[in-house]
Design an enzyme around this catalytic site. Structure first.
Site, PDB file in Angstrom:
ATOM      1  N   TRP A 349       0.836  -1.215   0.000  1.00  0.00           N
ATOM      2  CA  TRP A 349       0.000   0.000   0.000  1.00  0.00           C
ATOM      3  C   TRP A 349       0.860   1.250   0.000  1.00  0.00           C
ATOM      4  CZ3 TRP A 349      -1.903   2.474   5.073  1.00  0.00           C
ATOM      5  CH2 TRP A 349      -0.988   2.264   6.106  1.00  0.00           C
ATOM      6  N   ASP A 350       2.141   1.100   0.317  1.00  0.00           N
ATOM      7  CA  ASP A 350       3.063   2.227   0.284  1.00  0.00           C
ATOM      8  C   ASP A 350       2.890   3.036  -0.999  1.00  0.00           C
ATOM      9  OD1 ASP A 350       3.940   0.166   2.038  1.00  0.00           O
ATOM     10  OD2 ASP A 350       5.937   1.056   2.150  1.00  0.00           O
ATOM     11  N   GLU A 478       0.280  -1.882  13.334  1.00  0.00           N
ATOM     12  CA  GLU A 478       0.545  -3.335  13.349  1.00  0.00           C
ATOM     13  C   GLU A 478       0.830  -3.865  14.753  1.00  0.00           C
ATOM     14  OE1 GLU A 478       3.578  -3.285  10.383  1.00  0.00           O
ATOM     15  OE2 GLU A 478       2.211  -3.968   8.817  1.00  0.00           O
ATOM     16  N   LYS A 590       1.996   1.711  16.624  1.00  0.00           N
ATOM     17  CA  LYS A 590       3.234   1.619  15.850  1.00  0.00           C
ATOM     18  C   LYS A 590       3.375   2.814  14.910  1.00  0.00           C
ATOM     19  CE  LYS A 590       5.809  -1.418  12.747  1.00  0.00           C
ATOM     20  NZ  LYS A 590       5.629  -2.263  11.565  1.00  0.00           N
ATOM     21  N   GLN A 591       2.278   3.160  14.262  1.00  0.00           N
ATOM     22  CA  GLN A 591       2.329   4.210  13.246  1.00  0.00           C
ATOM     23  C   GLN A 591       0.932   4.776  13.076  1.00  0.00           C
ATOM     24  OE1 GLN A 591       3.139   0.720  10.631  1.00  0.00           O
ATOM     25  NE2 GLN A 591       2.376   2.076   9.054  1.00  0.00           N
TER      26      GLN A 591
END
Lengths: 738, 738
Positions: A349-350, A478, A590-591
Site C-alpha cells: 500500500w506504500d 501493526e 506503531k504508526q
C-alpha cells in the site's frame, strides 16, 4: 538544525568510512525507473549480494510460490591494475576523497586520491548515471591519473555474473545467511575487441536478460581486449600512462529483458551501446540531463530559509523519480524502490497511499500506470478472494508483478486487509485530481466494483445486535494485534462500498453496454447494492460521542498503558526491545492509524474530531514505521501545530539522509516516507487542498521559511504556487502556467 | 458394526494392496519406547524417507532453530537373491499373503507366497519385534522356502544409511517435496563375518549413534559375509536350498546413542547383539513377551459383547505402550509417537491432556517421567517467557527434547497459550491420583508456581471495567481466530493460579528451607499472590446466567452461522474446503473446547451447565481434529446420552484402524486420540471417578456390552474393576488386588 550554506541540489560525502559504506550505498542509489542500482564503488570487494543492480519487474522464485527481487549481474564492475598488479583503492591510504550525488542531473561523481604500499599516488575519478531518456542505458566514465610515477595502467570494465541474492525473511527480527543465485548465464558473445554481450535467464520465472557493454577511450591510445574470467565478462583496456597524464574510459551498458516485448533483445542491447558510444559521453549525458530538467521543472520545490529542508525534499523527489517506471503499467514501486531487495522487492500500500499523490500532481502518466498495475493484476486479486472463500477482488498485502500474495506471515498477510480499500481510495483520488474519466471508466470502475464486493463478503453480520462487524483484521497500527472493527479499515471499506456504488452509476451513465457486459461476466446482481447499503448503515464504528473521538478498534481500551519513555530509546523501533506478542497488549501505536485515516478523508471529520484524535493518539504513537512521521506532520499542520508539524516533517524528510531509523544502509531508501514527506510538505505545511474543483492553499509555514515556490498539475492544467512568508500576513499566489 | 468373531488381540491384513501400503505401514508400527518403526516390508522399494525408524529424542536441525525428528538408518533392510538375482516379492505375483500384528506379544508376522516371472514359487516368512525388555534391541527372523525349485538363496540383512527426512510444514495444507539427510556415517566396522557396526552423527545436533547388527542361522549351513555397498552395510548370507527346504536367518540389531549416558556406545551395541544372538531368537522373544504380559496384566481391558471395541481399545493401548519411554524423563511422546515424523516429531499438550491419564492409572513411573520431561525443560520455558517479556515459565506449543518452541506460525505458536495451564493441570492430576508427594514437592511445585507467575503476567488489567482480560489467544477450537477471553484458556489459567498458591502452601508446610531458597532464586515476592487473588476474582469469564451457559469466548456470537451440512462431507476436515481465514468467521468449532474444559474440571460445573454446553456446542462441532471424538464420548456418557457416547467412542477408538480421518497412512498413529479413547471408555462409559479419596464408578454402558473388566492403579494400590451388565440392574465391583 543548521542553516549553513549547503548545496541543496547535492548530497556530498567527504570522507570514506567503511562503517558508513552501506549507508552511502543506499543514499547514492541511482535509477531511471527501468533499472537502478545502489551507490557502491566499482572497485570495492563487496559480497556478491551487496553490489545490487535491479531491473524493475525481474523477480525469481526462492521457494514454492515465493519470489525475491533479482539482484541482476553487476554492470558496474571494475578492476584496476598498475603494471599488471591489481590495485584496490580501498585497501590503500586514501589521501583525498570526494563523492557527490548531483540530483539535478542524476549523476554520481567520485574523485579519489590514493597512496598505495609502493608509495605511488593515483587519482581515480569515476562518474555513473542511468540515462533518464534512454531507459535501457547506463553509462560510466573512469579516469586514472598517476601523480608521481609512470606506468602501464589496465582497467577491466566488466559484468559480474556472480551476483546473488541474500533473501531476507518477512520477520524483521530474523536474518538469513543464505545466498542464492537466481539466474544462469546462457550465452557470452565477444563480438568486438571492446564490446561484449551476455545472455542470462532467471532460473524459475524464466525471464531472459541481454546485457551488452562496450568501452571507449575518447582520447585513444588504449588497447582493448574482450575477456571472460570465472564469472566476470568484460573489456580490459590498457595504456602506458606518463606521470601526470591519464587514461580515460567510457563504458556503455545496455540492458533488455524478455519482459520488454522486443523480439531480439540481444540485437537491441548491442545497437543501444553502438549508438550511444557513437554519440559519446557528453551527448548521452546531455540528453539525460534534459529529461531531468523537464522532471525538475514540474517537481522541484524551491524554499528560501531552510536549506536542510530544501535538500531533503529534493532528495525524496529525486528518489521517487529514479525508481518509477513512468511508462510501464506492469510494475509498481517496491517498498525500497530500486535501491534494495528488502521485503523481497515487493509492492505494498506504500505506493497507493504514500507515493501516488506525488505522481498524480507532477506526472499523471506515471500515476496512471501505477494504477494500471493494479488493473493488470485484478484477475489475481479475484482469484485471491475466491481462495479465501470471498467475493470480488482482494489485493495481496505484498506482491510482485503477478499480483500473487508474497506475505508469509498469517497475522499480516491474511489480516492486514485494508490494502484493498487503499487501492480503491487511490483510484478515486487519481480520478478526482486528474479528471481522467477514460481511465476511470475503462479500468478504475471495475476495480472499484470488485473491491466493494470483496468488502461486502468480508464484513460479518451480527444478528443479535443487527450490525456488521469487521472481524480479525489488522489496521495500519501493526502493534494492535489481530483485532476487531479497526476504524481505519472499516471506514475505508465503507468508503470503498460508496465508491463501488458510484462506479456503477458512472458506468450506467457513460458506458451502458460495457456495464451490461461486465455485469453478466462478473455475475453481479443489483441486489448486492442493497447489502452494501445495509452495511454502510449498520457497520460497527467505535466512536465516543462525548469526546468526539474515533476509537482505533474494539480492543483499544482493554490494552495496558505503557510507560513509553522507560522502553523507547531514540528512534529505534520498540519491537527490538519488546516482542511483537507482548507489544500487542500495550496501548501503544506503531504508526499513524486513525490519524492517517483522517489525512486520507479530511472532509469526513470535523476539526473537533481531528483534535480529539491527536490528543488521544499522538503521545502513544511510537513511529516504529517510516510511514508515520510524514502523516503526523501533515495532520499537525492542519491543526495549526506549527512546531510539531515542522519537527515531524524534518524527521520524515531527512529519514534516510540522516539515517534516522538506523536502517537505511541495511535496507535501502524508504519510498513511502519519501512520498509521505512530499505530502506532508505540500498538503500539510503548504496546505494545498481542492474545493469546488479549485486548487487552494492554507499554509502553516514555520516563520524561518521565507518563500516557497513549486508547481502542481491539477485537472490537466499546470499551476504555479508561490507562498511569500517574508512579511506578515503570509501571501499565497496560485496561478496557471504553460 | 459387526459382531463377527475377530481376534481382538490381533490386527490382520489378508491382501496386499499398494494403495493401502502406507495405511498398514502406520497400523503395523512397532516400538518399545526407546525406538520404534513403521510396519514397512523389509524388501519394499520405499522412498528413503518412507522406511521410518525412530529413536526417541533424536532430532536434528532442518533450518535455523527448527528441527525434525530424525529418520534414523533403516535397520530392517533386506534384499533377497535367488541364484544371484534380486527378487522383489512385491513385483511378483502374490499367491498368498498374510500379515498379523500380535498385540499381546508385540510381534509383527508376515507370510508371503510369491510366483516370480520364472514361475518359481517361494514362501517368504518374516517376523519383527523390538524387545520390550532390552530397549536397545530389535530382532527379526527371515525364512525363505523354495516350493517348486532348488537354488542358491542369498539374503542381505542390512542397515540402510541412505535414510532421509521429508520435512512437513506446520501448515496442514502445504506439502514439502524437499528430502534432507540429517546424519553422516562416521565409521563402519566389519568386525566379524556375520557382524557389523556403524557409527552415525546427526549433522546439527551432533548426536552420535552406534548401530550393530549380526545375522545368525539357527540351523547352520549358511555362509555369511559382511559387506558395504553404496549406502547399505550388512551381512550377506547364502545357502544352497533344496526344493521344500528353507534358509532361516535371525538378525539382531542394537542401537545406542550419545544421549544414553554410556561411555562406549559402540562397545555396548556390539555386546548387546553378541549376548542376544547367544541366547537366541526364542529366548529373547520370550523375555520381551514376559514384559508385554506384565504390561497387559495392568492395562488390558476385557469386554464381552463388542469385539470391535475390545480390539480397538487394545490397539490404542498397544500403541500407547509402544511409543512410551517409561524410564526416561528427557523425552515425551510426539503427536504421532514413534510411528511418523509428522509435526516434526514434536511434543504437544496431547501428552498431558490426552495421553497422560492412561499412564497415571496404569504405569505411574511412565507418567512421572513424562512430567519430569516438563521439569527438565522448565528453564527453557522460563527463557521463553522472558523472550516474550513475561514472567515465570511459558511452555512452548510444540517442542522436542530441549523445550524450545518449534511452532513456526504466529497464530498458533504465540497465541495457543493454554498448553502452559494444561501442563500445570496434569501435574496436579498426577499428584491427586498417585499421591506422589515427593514428585510434587521436589519438581511439580516449582512448575506450578512458575506457570502461575506466567499467567499473572499474561492477563491484561482493564482499568475502566476493573477486570482482567485474556487478550489475543487461541483456544482448543483453532477455528476460533486469535480471540479474547477464551473460556477454556481463562478458566485453566485461573486454576493454574490456584495451583500455584497451593504449591506455595505445600512447600511452606513440607519443604520450608527449599521454599526459602527457591523464593530467593526466582525473586518471588509474596505480594505476587495478591495479584493472583485479584485476577482469580476479577478475570472476565463469558457466562450466560439465564442459560447456565459458558460461552466459548468474547467473539462467539459475532460469528456467522454456517450450514455445516452443505460443506462438511464425511469426516474430511472442513479446512480443506474453506480456508482457515474464512473459517474463523463462521460459528463452527474445530474440536471440543468448552466441553473439554468440563471434562478436565468436572467438579467446577453443574449438570445444568454441562447440558447447556452440549446443547450449544455439540451440533456445531466439526471434529476436524482427532482430539475431539473421545472428549465428546466421555462428556456424552456423563450426560447419560448412551447412543451419542457410544457412537463418538467408536469413532475415537477406531480412528486409525478404520482410517476414519483418511490420514493415518500419511501421518501415522494419532496418539492423543488413543489416549482420549482410553479416557472416554474408562471415565465416560465406565464412569470411573474419585471422590473422597475413593475410586468409584458410575457406568453408562450400552446394552450390548455384557461385561467389562480392567485394572487401575490409584494411590499406589492396584484395583480391579468389574462391571456386569448382563442382567439389570448393572453391577459394579471395585476391589483391590494383590
Amino acid at each position: 538544525m543548521s542553516y549553513g550554506s549547503i548545496n541543496t541540489w547535492k548530497l556530498i560525502e567527504k570522507e570514506y568510512k567503511p562503517e558508513k559504506a552501506l549507508l552511502y550505498d543506499s543514499l547514492f542509489s541511482l535509477g531511471n525507473g527501468y533499472m537502478g542500482s545502489r551507490g557502491f564503488h566499482p572497485e570495492e570487494n563487496k559480497e556478491s549480494y551487496e553490489a545490487m543492480v535491479f531491473i524493475a519487474g525481474v523477480y525469481d522464485y526462492i521457494k514454492a510460490g515465493i519470489t525475491d527481487f533479482v539482484n541482476t549481474p553487476n554492470i558496474f564492475y571494475i578492476n584496476l591494475y598498475i603494471d599488471g598488479q591489481l590495485l584496490n583503492p580501498f585497501e590503500c591510504n586514501i589521501i583525498d576523497y570526494d563523492r557527490e550525488l548531483d540530483m539535478k542531473n542524476g549523476v554520481l561523481y567520485r574523485k579519489l586520491t590514493v597512496r598505495d604500499s609502493k608509495e605511488r599516488d593515483t587519482v581515480i575519478e569515476y562518474s555513473r548515471f542511468f540515462s533518464l531518456k534512454e531507459k535501457h542505458l547506463a553509462v560510466t566514465r573512469y579516469k586514472v591519473t598517476p601523480l608521481n610515477y609512470s606506468g602501464e595502467i589496465t582497467v577491466l570494465n566488466g559484468i559480474d555474473a556472480a551476483s546473488s541474492n541474500n533473501p531476507i525473511p518477512d520477520d524483521q527480527l530474523k536474518s538469513d545467511s543464505e545466498v542464492v543465485s537466481l539466474f544462469d548465464v546462457t550465452s557470452i558473445n565477444h563480438y568486438k575487441k571492446n564490446s561484449v554481450s551476455i545472455g542470462f535467464n532467471t532460473k524459475g520465472t524464466n525471464i531472459h536478460m541481454s546485457e551488452a557493454l562496450c568501452v571507449v577511450s575518447p582520447e585513444g591510445g588504449v588497447e582493448h581486449d574482450s575477456i571472460s574470467l570465472a564469472k566476470i565478462v568484460g573489456i580490459k583496456s590498457t595504456k602506458k600512462v606518463l606521470k601526470g597524464s591519464s587514461i580515460e574510459l567510457d563504458t556503455y551498458s545496455a540492458i533488455y529483458t524478455s519482459r520488454d516485448g522486443i523480439a531480439d533483445i540481444e540485437k537491441a542491447s548491442k545497437e543501444m551501446i553502438a549508438d550511444a558510444s557513437l554519440r559519446g559521453y557528453r551527448r548521452v549525458l546531455r540528453d539525460s540531463e534534459e529529461e531531468w530538467s523537464l522532471k525538475w521543472d514540474i517537481s522541484s520545490i524551491d524554499i528560501k530559509g531552510d536549506d536542510l529542508l530544501e535538500q531533503g525534499l529534493r532528495y525524496n523527489i529525486f528518489q521517487l523519480i529514479s525508481s518509477n517506471s513512468q511508462h510501464d503499467g506492469t510494475v509498481s514501486i517496491g517498498a525500497r524502490g530500486l535501491t534494495h531487495s528488502r521485503y523481497k522487492g515487493c509492492y505494498f500500500w506504500d505506493t497507493e497511499i504514500f507515493m501516488l499523490p506525488f505522481y498524480i500532481y507532477t506526472c499523471p502518466e506515471a500515476a496512471k500506470n501505477l494504477l494500471m498495475f493494479r488493473y493488470n493484476t485484478l484477475k489475481a486479486a479475484e482469484e485471491n478472494a475466491r481462495n479465501q472463500n470471498l467475493s470480488g477482488a482482494r489485493y495481496p498485502w505484498m506482491c510482485n508483478t503477478d499480483g500473487i500474495e508474497q506475505c508469509e506471515t498469517w497475522d499480516i498477510g491474511f489480516s492486514e486487509v485494508h490494502i484493498t480499500a487503499d487501492i480503491a481510495y487511490a483510484i478515486e483520488n487519481y480520478y478526482n485530481i486528474t479528471g481522467d474519466i477514460e481511465f476511470y471508466l475503462d479500468y478504475g470502475a471495475e476495480i472499484l466494483i470488485q473491491t466493494a464486493r470483496y468488502w461486502a463478503s468480508r464484513f460479518t453480520y451480527d444478528l443479535r445486535n443487527d450490525l456488521y462487524n469487521m472481524l480479525f483484521v489488522k489496521g495500519p497500527n501493526e502493534y494492535g494485534g489481530v483485532t476487531l472493527n479497526n476504524t481505519y479499515t472499516t471506514l475505508l471499506a465503507l468508503y470503498n462500498l460508496e465508491l463501488g456504488k458510484k462506479a456503477i452509476e458512472m458506468l450506467k451513465s457513460n458506458r451502458r453496454s460495457k456495464w451490461i457486459d461486465m455485469k453478466s461476466e462478473m455475475g453481479f446482481e443489483e441486489s448486492e447494492i442493497n447489502l452494501w447499503n445495509d452495511i454502510i448503515t449498520k457497520a460497527k464504528v467505535n466512536y465516543d460521542e462525548a469526546k468526539n473521538l474515533y476509537i482505533e478498534d474494539d480492543n483499544f481500551y482493554k490494552l495496558e498503558v505503557l510507560d513509553i519513555s522507560a522502553y523507547k530509546k531514540g528512534e529505534e523501533p520498540l519491537y527490538k526491545t519488546i516482542c511483537f506478542d507482548r507489544l500487542q497488549r500495550y496501548r501503544v501505536i506503531k504508526q499513524a492509524d486513525v490519524i492517517l485515516l483522517m489525512c486520507l478523508l479530511p472532509d469526513k471529520f470535523s476539526k473537533l474530531e481531528m483534535k480529539a484524535a491527536w490528543d488521544e493518539y499522538e503521545s502513544i504513537t511510537l513511529h516504529d514505521s517510516s510511514l508515520s512521521y510524514g502523516t503526523h506532520a501533515q495532520f499537525a499542520a492542519w491543526l495549526d501545530y506549527k512546531e510539531e508539524a515542522y519537527s515531524y516533517l524534518m524527521k520524515s524528510i531527512r529519514l534516510d539522509i540522516d539515517n534516522i531509523m538506523n536502517n537505511t544502509g541495511k535496507e535501502g531508501i524508504h519510498f513511502a516516507a519519501a512520498g509521505a514527506s512530499w505530502q506532508a510538505f505540500i498538503f500539510g505545511i503548504c496546505g494545498i487542498y481542492i474545493r469546488d474543483h479549485t486548487l487552494l492553499a492554507k499554509p502553516c509555514l514555520p516563520d524561518h521559511i521565507k518563500d516557497v515556490q513549486f508547481k502542481l498539475i491539477y485537472n490537466d492544467r499546470k499551476y504555479e504556487i508561490k507562498i511569500d512568508n517574508s512579511h506578515k500576513p503570509l501571501k499565497t499566489n496560485i496561478s496557471t502556467v504553460d
